[in-house]
Design an enzyme around this catalytic site. Structure first.
Site, mmCIF file in Angstrom:
data_model
loop_
_atom_site.group_PDB
_atom_site.id
_atom_site.type_symbol
_atom_site.label_atom_id
_atom_site.label_comp_id
_atom_site.label_asym_id
_atom_site.label_seq_id
_atom_site.Cartn_x
_atom_site.Cartn_y
_atom_site.Cartn_z
ATOM 1 N N LYS A 194 0.836 -1.208 0.000
ATOM 2 C CA LYS A 194 0.000 0.000 0.000
ATOM 3 C C LYS A 194 0.865 1.250 0.000
ATOM 4 O O LYS A 194 1.593 1.519 0.953
ATOM 5 C CB LYS A 194 -0.900 0.057 1.238
ATOM 6 C CG LYS A 194 -1.899 1.214 1.099
ATOM 7 C CD LYS A 194 -2.513 1.650 2.412
ATOM 8 C CE LYS A 194 -1.833 2.843 3.030
ATOM 9 N NZ LYS A 194 -2.012 4.119 2.330
ATOM 10 N N GLU A 268 10.539 0.777 9.973
ATOM 11 C CA GLU A 268 11.483 1.862 9.650
ATOM 12 C C GLU A 268 10.741 3.149 9.964
ATOM 13 O O GLU A 268 9.821 3.521 9.243
ATOM 14 C CB GLU A 268 11.856 1.833 8.157
ATOM 15 C CG GLU A 268 12.531 0.560 7.691
ATOM 16 C CD GLU A 268 13.996 0.475 8.067
ATOM 17 O OE1 GLU A 268 14.523 1.435 8.661
ATOM 18 O OE2 GLU A 268 14.615 -0.555 7.785
ATOM 19 N N CYS A 302 13.617 10.810 6.251
ATOM 20 C CA CYS A 302 13.555 10.261 7.613
ATOM 21 C C CYS A 302 14.884 10.443 8.334
ATOM 22 O O CYS A 302 14.919 10.648 9.540
ATOM 23 C CB CYS A 302 13.188 8.787 7.555
ATOM 24 S SG CYS A 302 14.223 7.891 6.396
ATOM 25 N N GLU A 399 10.528 15.099 15.751
ATOM 26 C CA GLU A 399 10.740 15.095 14.305
ATOM 27 C C GLU A 399 9.804 16.105 13.647
ATOM 28 O O GLU A 399 8.595 16.072 13.879
ATOM 29 C CB GLU A 399 10.453 13.703 13.741
ATOM 30 C CG GLU A 399 10.769 13.606 12.267
ATOM 31 C CD GLU A 399 10.401 12.254 11.660
ATOM 32 O OE1 GLU A 399 9.320 11.742 11.975
ATOM 33 O OE2 GLU A 399 11.201 11.743 10.858
HETATM 34 P P1 NAP Z 1 2.518 7.649 8.340
HETATM 35 O O1 NAP Z 1 1.431 8.582 8.570
HETATM 36 O O2 NAP Z 1 2.926 6.739 9.440
HETATM 37 O O3 NAP Z 1 2.100 6.788 7.068
HETATM 38 C C1 NAP Z 1 2.876 5.758 6.525
HETATM 39 C C2 NAP Z 1 1.989 4.778 5.810
HETATM 40 O O4 NAP Z 1 1.159 4.107 6.756
HETATM 41 C C3 NAP Z 1 1.041 5.427 4.817
HETATM 42 O O5 NAP Z 1 0.886 4.564 3.716
HETATM 43 C C4 NAP Z 1 -0.230 5.537 5.635
HETATM 44 O O6 NAP Z 1 -1.375 5.649 4.842
HETATM 45 C C5 NAP Z 1 -0.203 4.239 6.396
HETATM 46 N N1 NAP Z 1 -1.003 4.229 7.622
HETATM 47 C C6 NAP Z 1 -1.547 5.279 8.313
HETATM 48 N N2 NAP Z 1 -2.198 4.825 9.404
HETATM 49 C C7 NAP Z 1 -2.064 3.486 9.402
HETATM 50 C C8 NAP Z 1 -2.505 2.444 10.288
HETATM 51 N N3 NAP Z 1 -3.203 2.710 11.394
HETATM 52 N N4 NAP Z 1 -2.180 1.166 9.999
HETATM 53 C C9 NAP Z 1 -1.458 0.874 8.914
HETATM 54 N N5 NAP Z 1 -1.021 1.801 8.028
HETATM 55 C C10 NAP Z 1 -1.314 3.092 8.284
HETATM 56 O O7 NAP Z 1 3.851 8.341 7.883
HETATM 57 P P2 NAP Z 1 3.999 9.447 6.772
HETATM 58 O O8 NAP Z 1 3.558 10.722 7.369
HETATM 59 O O9 NAP Z 1 3.381 8.985 5.504
HETATM 60 O O10 NAP Z 1 5.575 9.443 6.531
HETATM 61 C C11 NAP Z 1 6.456 10.208 7.236
HETATM 62 C C12 NAP Z 1 7.154 9.377 8.296
HETATM 63 O O11 NAP Z 1 7.845 8.284 7.725
HETATM 64 C C13 NAP Z 1 8.210 10.174 9.030
HETATM 65 O O12 NAP Z 1 8.107 9.951 10.419
HETATM 66 C C14 NAP Z 1 9.522 9.590 8.507
HETATM 67 O O13 NAP Z 1 10.595 9.727 9.366
HETATM 68 C C15 NAP Z 1 9.148 8.184 8.274
HETATM 69 N N6 NAP Z 1 10.053 7.548 7.322
HETATM 70 C C16 NAP Z 1 10.970 6.637 7.782
HETATM 71 C C17 NAP Z 1 11.856 6.019 6.914
HETATM 72 C C18 NAP Z 1 12.844 5.025 7.412
HETATM 73 O O14 NAP Z 1 13.399 4.302 6.609
HETATM 74 N N7 NAP Z 1 13.124 4.951 8.692
HETATM 75 C C19 NAP Z 1 11.811 6.317 5.559
HETATM 76 C C20 NAP Z 1 10.878 7.247 5.108
HETATM 77 C C21 NAP Z 1 9.993 7.842 6.008
HETATM 78 P P3 NAP Z 1 -1.923 7.106 4.430
HETATM 79 O O15 NAP Z 1 -0.881 7.765 3.627
HETATM 80 O O16 NAP Z 1 -3.101 6.793 3.619
HETATM 81 O O17 NAP Z 1 -2.216 7.820 5.718
#
Ligand code: NAP
Ligand code: MG
Length: 489
Positions: A194, A268, A302, A399
């Site tokens: 997804k 991650e 990230c 963050e």
């Molecule tokens: P997010 O809100 O956690 O969303 C990540 C993914 O999870 C999206 O596809 C989201 O769908 C989905 N999601 C949301 N709620 C969920 C739930 N309850 N159960 C399962 N899936 C769910 O994160 P983001 O705002 O998209 O991304 C930014 C974050 O990613 C930052 O904190 C960044 O540091 C982190 N990141 C980490 C890495 C790493 O390798 N460590 C790499 C890149 C990014 P929707 O988009 O539809 O809400």
């Protein structure tokens, strides 16, 4: 309108003409369905949502909103493909499909880069030179491992896990899909992926590529949707492994949901990475490294170097050079090849960043923003520096995920190690110094998954990536990345 670049330090004031990447070769559909069992199927709810270009707020396409029923269809297809085809296929044959996907991605590289820039708001320079070539390289790299797993894990019996549910964020949409899909396929697993709600396009183009590659139906399924679509994947009883990249908050929800089940999990998550500059560092290079670490890609990284620690004796010089470099950054249309800072991914994310900037001011830190013109349409944020920041302040601890940098000074090595490690996160760190011994000393003491020395934000498929503490667990990339998708005995 001419693009203006200014270098105040040298008193130079250049004018660049805009250099817009063409979009004419990109043939997007108006509406995208779900890619399940090798076919494009309508969402069972009949619902679609819009994906928007954050650089101008225009709608790009309508995207299917997958629900629990659709996820169930995708998992059933993935299970069938796993049992009947993929897990029993000779590994060398599996490798050929993965190579083919990599080559087809290369053939459509320009299209993928433009789609990524339109959908995510990131600069074309980044999507063209970093995201897309790296995504291809991860497929090439893992294709190479598919028939060599007995060498990756000598004297062990290596088995695939089954069906992997993979959930990815919006900051590196295609690259994160590659990080997840390539090792899963190489090790004989099938996939339900997804993409993030705001950036589904390149995963859908990848689905077209997968279709064209002739990969057996059901081996890779792409189910677009919102957070609840992701939750349906996490909670599906017939999934063997969840690989999640995203925020620490959602990571915690997932970890709780999987507690007590036999599903394997890698997370991650977020970061608040320290970039450390010693007085013997090559200062100009270091300043460029800081800019690359936090301002390019709008801080949507990230492992962004969002906390800067500068040795006291060079702090004034570094801040002066950094401000001067910030003055020359060009913010604007991400499709312009001159652009350094593109659009913030969504209105919500822009509001979050503004909230933190306000907190930083209230906390009493000194703020610097260059005088750059901000487009009136779209979501943009000027690069922002906070000086005199307390270690305990919110902007140094949480963050922000935007182009916001905090600066603190230090005197001794022990002090900076303590400050850098004083964070709930531990994803990455950067060390800038002339002394190799100091680099080795710090890299063994900093609690971070990746440590760069005299460079920042460098990625390679052969190198593992992942965090300590609230930045998650498990590694992606390299040999370690195979580990997350196999059962060893
Ligand atoms: P997010 O809100 O956690 O969303 C990540 C993914 O999870 C999206 O596809 C989201 O769908 C989905 N999601 C949301 N709620 C969920 C739930 N309850 N159960 C399962 N899936 C769910 O994160 P983001 O705002 O998209 O991304 C930014 C974050 O990613 C930052 O904190 C960044 O540091 C982190 N990141 C980490 C890495 C790493 O390798 N460590 C790499 C890149 C990014 P929707 O988009 O539809 O809400
Ligand atoms: Mg979008």
């Amino acid at each position: 309108m001419a693009t203006k670049k200014k270098n105040t330090e040298q008193g130079i004031d250049w004018n660049y003409s805009p250099s817009l990447e063409s979009t004419s070769h990109l043939k997007l559909k108006k509406k995208y369905d779900l890619f399940i069992d090798g076919e494009w199927v309508k969402p069972s709810s009949g619902k679609y949502f819009k994906t928007v270009n954050p650089a101008n707020e225009e709608v790009i396409a309508e995207i299917a909103y997958g629900n629990q029923e659709d996820v169930d269809k995708a998992v059933k297809a993935a299970r069938k493909a796993y049992t009947d085809v993929w897990s029993i296929m000779p590994p060398a044959e599996r490798a050929k499909y993965i190579f083919r996907i990599a080559r087809l991605m290369q053939e459509r590289a320009r299209e993928l880069a433009v789609a990524e820039t339109l959908d995510a708001g990131k600069t074309i320079r980044e999507s063209r030179d970093i995201d897309v070539p790296l995504a291809c390289n991860y497929f090439f790299y893992y294709a190479g491992w598919a028939d060599k797993l007995e060498y990756a894990f000598p004297n062990r019996k290596v088995e695939s896990l089954g069906v992997a549910g993979q959930i990815i964020p919006w900051n590196f949409p295609l690259l994160m899909a590659a990080w997840k899909i390539a090792p899963a396929l190489a090790t004989g697993n099938t996939v339900v992926l997804k993409p993030a709600e705001t950036t589904p396009l390149t995963a859908l183009i990848l689905a077209e590529i997968i279709e064209e590659s002739g990969l057996p139906a059901g081996v890779v399924n792409i189910v677009t949707g919102h957070g609840d679509t992701g939750a349906a994947i996490v909670n599906h009883p017939d999934i063997d492994k969840i690989a999640f990249t995203g925020s620490t908050n959602v990571g915690k929800i997932i970890q709780k949901a999987l507690a007590g089940t036999s599903k394997k999990l890698t997370l991650e998550l977020g970061g608040k990475s320290a970039n450390i500059i010693f007085d013997d560092a090559p200062i100009d290079q270091a300043v460029e490294g800081i800019v690359n670490g936090i301002f390019f890609n709008q801080g949507h990284v990230c492992c962004a170097g969002s906390r800067l620690y500068v040795q006291e004796s060079v702090a004034e010089l570094v801040i002066q050079k950094l401000k001067s470099r910030m003055d020359s950054l060009y913010l604007g249309n991400p499709l312009d090849k001159n652009t350094d800072i593109g659009a913030i991914n969504s209105k919500e994310q822009l509001e979050t960043i503004h909230k933190y900037i306000k907190i930083g001011k209230q906390e009493g830190a000194e703020m610097y923003q260059p005088k750059c013109s901000i487009p009136t349409k779209g979501f943009y944020c000027a690069p922002t520096l906070f000086i005199n920041v307390a270690q305990s302040s919110v902007i140094a601890q949480e963050e922000i995920f935007g182009p916001v940098l905090t600066i603190q000074t230090f005197r001794t090595v022990d002090e900076v190690i303590q400050k850098a490690n004083n964070s709930p996160f531990g994803l990455a760190a950067g060390v800038w110094t002339d002394k190799g011994s100091r680099i080795f000393n710090l890299s063994s003491k900093l609690r971070a998954g990746v440590i760069w020395a005299n460079t920042y934000n460098k990625f390679d498929p052969t190198s593992p990536f992942g965090g300590y503490k609230e930045s998650g667990f498990g590694r992606e990339g390299g040999l370690h990345g195979l580990n997350s998708y196999v059962k060893l005995s």
